[in-house]
Scaffold this active site. Structure first.
Site, PDB file in Angstrom:
ATOM      1  CB  CYS A  46       0.575  52.883  -2.339  1.00  0.00           C
ATOM      2  SG  CYS A  46       0.306  54.028  -3.894  1.00  0.00           S
ATOM      3  NE  ARG A  71       0.000  46.456  -1.277  1.00  0.00           N
ATOM      4  CZ  ARG A  71      -1.018  46.375  -0.716  1.00  0.00           C
ATOM      5  NH1 ARG A  71      -1.319  45.268  -0.111  1.00  0.00           N
ATOM      6  NH2 ARG A  71      -2.051  47.401  -0.740  1.00  0.00           N
ATOM      7  CD1 TRP A 129       1.644  51.024  -9.702  1.00  0.00           C
ATOM      8  CD2 TRP A 129      -0.190  52.106  -9.568  1.00  0.00           C
ATOM      9  NE1 TRP A 129       1.047  50.548 -10.749  1.00  0.00           N
ATOM     10  CE2 TRP A 129       0.004  51.350 -10.890  1.00  0.00           C
ATOM     11  CE3 TRP A 129      -1.430  52.849  -9.289  1.00  0.00           C
ATOM     12  CZ2 TRP A 129      -1.211  51.503 -11.582  1.00  0.00           C
ATOM     13  CZ3 TRP A 129      -2.336  52.852 -10.262  1.00  0.00           C
ATOM     14  CH2 TRP A 129      -2.146  52.298 -11.536  1.00  0.00           C
ATOM     15  CG  ASN A 146      -1.170  53.092   0.650  1.00  0.00           C
ATOM     16  OD1 ASN A 146      -0.031  53.490   0.287  1.00  0.00           O
ATOM     17  ND2 ASN A 146      -1.260  51.585   1.000  1.00  0.00           N
ATOM     18  N   GLY A 147      -3.828  55.451  -1.382  1.00  0.00           N
ATOM     19  CA  GLY A 147      -5.408  56.017  -1.837  1.00  0.00           C
ATOM     20  C   GLY A 147      -5.280  57.229  -2.697  1.00  0.00           C
ATOM     21  CD  GLU A 188      -7.495  35.677 -16.609  1.00  0.00           C
ATOM     22  OE1 GLU A 188      -6.704  35.718 -15.887  1.00  0.00           O
ATOM     23  OE2 GLU A 188      -8.422  36.625 -16.812  1.00  0.00           O
ATOM     24  CE  LYS A 206      -3.614  35.751 -15.780  1.00  0.00           C
ATOM     25  NZ  LYS A 206      -4.581  37.012 -15.443  1.00  0.00           N
ATOM     26  CD  GLU A 244      -2.543  40.818 -16.328  1.00  0.00           C
ATOM     27  OE1 GLU A 244      -2.892  41.730 -15.907  1.00  0.00           O
ATOM     28  OE2 GLU A 244      -2.985  39.587 -16.271  1.00  0.00           O
ATOM     29  CG  HIS A 284     -21.296  39.368 -36.162  1.00  0.00           C
ATOM     30  ND1 HIS A 284     -22.215  39.558 -36.845  1.00  0.00           N
ATOM     31  CD2 HIS A 284     -21.529  38.141 -35.773  1.00  0.00           C
ATOM     32  CE1 HIS A 284     -23.376  38.617 -36.827  1.00  0.00           C
ATOM     33  NE2 HIS A 284     -22.625  37.702 -36.251  1.00  0.00           N
ATOM     34  CE  LYS A 288      -1.883  39.144  -6.964  1.00  0.00           C
ATOM     35  NZ  LYS A 288      -2.110  38.300  -8.146  1.00  0.00           N
TER      36      LYS A 288
END
Length: 614
Positions: free
Chosen positions: A2, A27, A74, A98-99, A487, A491, A494, A510, A609
């Protein structure tokens, strides 16, 4: 996560607050709101969706005021609705938060018994009601806030105003970042200084447990939840970082992919002189490096993948044991803290909640046991908590990264980690001078190799069209390119919302081979190294099961295009630095697939972010 913006001034600050929220959009958020005090009334507007929706509503209502708070939310507790959006109001109190308030259920029950009615599903609303209740027995807003903060458990940052106290803006930091912007006849708060750079470049960074009392002409800061007055230094930032623009690019992510040559150049230039390490590079850490026997890396997400590559480098290049752990696991499993260890925390923002908590817990436990450890931050924000709280730090000079999916922050992290290991190897005499010279020369050449790799953008765009209708994808790599496979999968998932997984290619038989069929695209990372022949065998296994291969291969690998095997030639690079180069094509692939699928590339759903809460 947030974003908070607040201020008190002689001028109307409505537009300033909204502009600040726009600068925090990167963010991640799902709703926005603001509250202004005017003639001892709270004027509030909240909207679901983009800040532009809030801006239009504020203009329609002609909102104005000299003091106020604003927020991008958020969703954590409660759905993304207007009712759950901030600011929250209780009587004459307005709060942005925030939090997470971990004990909000207990507090909510107590407040309901006192007659308070909750209209949202959030944990944040309890803060507004607690302050409203405290105002009944405390003479000032600051005193009321000071009394309730010790009751709150969790990680939070707060901005608070009161209709009857239009000269007071209160800010609280406990586990979530908050900064004060210092002006002339006006002061501001924000969760990120970038939101305030258009109006000031002078900042005070609040520390854990700080409560700040702002008026138009003064800033008072108290530590230990308001018990003791303290002076925090005012720092000036370079105003050139104030503006983030997409320029000629359609998205920030694409712009940041193309900024990687310059970002890496700047990151390595702080450490290198010709083909050697500069004498002053990490000179303050030499004693610490001499006294370590191993390295422990702690990180999350993309930064964790960078740490995985550093583990290969540390053990193969300088023969130093290295462990890597996800911060959210490390902090809760009570790991053994080992003497003579360098604990390296990697974070783009330097405020990642789990990594910061793991660092603090490690420092405390080491101190309690009398252990000799050192801590280091690899970070992109020089003013962050992580940089301030570690013994040493190494900055990634990537500049502001706006796109949620990390690109240039990741490759500069890899560059910084290689520089760190070269320095440790030099200090501990575990690195031959010829090898140091070779790798340093290759680092200098790295930006040029990336530029050459970016020349394949159109080719990668054409291949990405074959992914648009796919629902699943595998990424395979070996050695230091196994983390790049992870990675690449991260990418793709997301920003395009395609389910993707990364695997060490040797693990194919396997389990993952069971997934391979005619509909399964398989992305292969194939630098020219000691593992290339084994990787070619893995490719044969995929093709034998009908899988379609998309291969990013060294131009001298001998791997060629054929039916259901699409090859993009990647310039030859020193094998030690191959992970940096092979990050580029997987970033481009993910970007183009996401654009073709019509997703919000820079702000993918459900993601933020800076992850400043658990």
């Amino acid at each position: 996560m947030c974003g908070i913006v607040g201020g008190i001034a002689e001028r109307n600050i409505s537009d300033i607050l909204i502009e600040g929220l726009k600068r925090l959009e990167y963010r991640g958020y799902d709703s926005a709101g603001l509250a202004l005090i005017n003639n001892k009334n709270i004027l509030r507007e909240r909207r679901v969706g983009k800040v532009i929706n809030l801006e239009e509503a504020a203009k329609e209502q002609h909102l104005n005021g000299h003091i106020g708070i604003a927020h991008t939310r958020w969703a954590t507790h409660g759905k993304p609705t207007e009712t759950n959006a901030h600011p929250h109001i209780s009587g004459k109190v307005a709060v942005v938060h925030n939090g997470i308030i971990e004990n909000y259920v207990e507090i909510k029950s107590e407040l309901e018994q006192l007659g308070y009615i909750f209209v949202s599903q959030t944990d944040s609303e309890v803060v507004a009601h607690l302050i409203a209740e405290a105002m009944k027995t405390h003479p000032t807003l600051f005193n009321a806030v000071q009394s309730i903060v010790p009751r709150l458990k969790g990680a939070f940052a707060l901005g608070i105003v009161h209709a009857d106290h239009p000269e007071d803006l209160i800010a609280v930091r406990e586990g979530s970042p908050l900064v004060i912007g210092v002006g002339i006849g006006e002061h501001f708060i924000s969760s990120d200084q970038l939101a305030l750079l258009p109006i000031t470049n002078r900042f005070i960074y609040l520390e854990e447990g700080d409560i700040a009392h702002l008026t138009r002409t003064s800033v008072e800061i108290f530590k230990n939840h308001g018990k003791e007055r303290i002076e925090r230094p005012t720092k000036e930032l370079d105003a050139t970082v104030s503006h983030a623009s997409k320029g000629e690019y359609k998205h920030f992510m694409l712009k940041e992919i193309y900024e990687q040559p310059e970002a890496i150049q700047q990151t390595i230039a702080q450490a290198l002189n010709d083909n050697a390490l500069r004498d002053d590079f990490l000179s303050d850490a030499v004693t610490s490096f001499q006294n370590i026997d191993q390295i422990q890396i702690i990180a999350c997400g993309t930064s964790y993948h960078a740490g995985m590559i550093a583990k290969y480098w540390a053990e193969q290049l300088i023969d130093l044991p290295c462990q890597v752990e996800i911060a959210s696991e490390f902090r809760y499993r009570s790991p053994v803290i080992i003497d003579r260890t360098l604990y390296v925390c990697i974070s783009q923002s330097g405020e990642t909640a789990d990594t910061l908590a793991a660092l603090r817990d490690t420092q405390k436990r080491a101190k309690d046991k009398g252990l000799n450890i050192s801590t280091m931050a690899i970070c992109n924000v020089p003013t962050s908590s992580m940089v301030r709280e570690t013994d040493h730090h190494l900055l990634t000079l990537a500049g502001p990264e706006i796109g949620v999916a990390s690109t240039k922050a990741f490759t500069t992290q890899l560059s910084a980690l290689m520089l760190l290991l070269l320095k440790i190897g030099q200090v501990k005499k575990r690195l031959a001078e010829s090898q140091l010279t070779e790798i340093v020369a290759s680092l200098w050449h790295c930006p040029k190799v990336i530029l050459d790799t970016l020349q394949h953008n159109a080719e990668i765009l054409r291949l990405s069209e074959l992914f648009v209708e796919k629902q699943h994808c595998l990424f395979l790599g070996r050695g230091t390119n196994y983390p790049i496979a992870l990675e690449g999968a991260l990418k793709l998932k997301e920003i395009s919302y395609i389910h993707a997984e990364g695997y060490a290619a040797g693990e194919l038989k396997h389990g993952p081979l069971a997934l391979v069929d005619n509909e399964m695209p398989v992305v292969i990372l194939a630098p020219k190294d000691d593992m290339l022949d084994k990787l070619k065998s893995n490719m044969e296994e995929v093709q034998a099961r009908g899988g379609e291969l998309f291969v990013f291969a060294d131009e001298h690998s001998g791997i060629a295009n054929k039916e259901r095997q699409h090859v993009v030639d990647i310039p030859t690079v020193n094998p030690w630095l191959a992970p940096i180069i092979y990050s580029i094509p997987v970033q481009l692939l993910s970007y183009h697939v996401a654009v073709l699928r019509g997703t919000d590339v820079d702000q993918p759903r459900n993601l933020a972010k800076s992850v400043t809460v658990e």
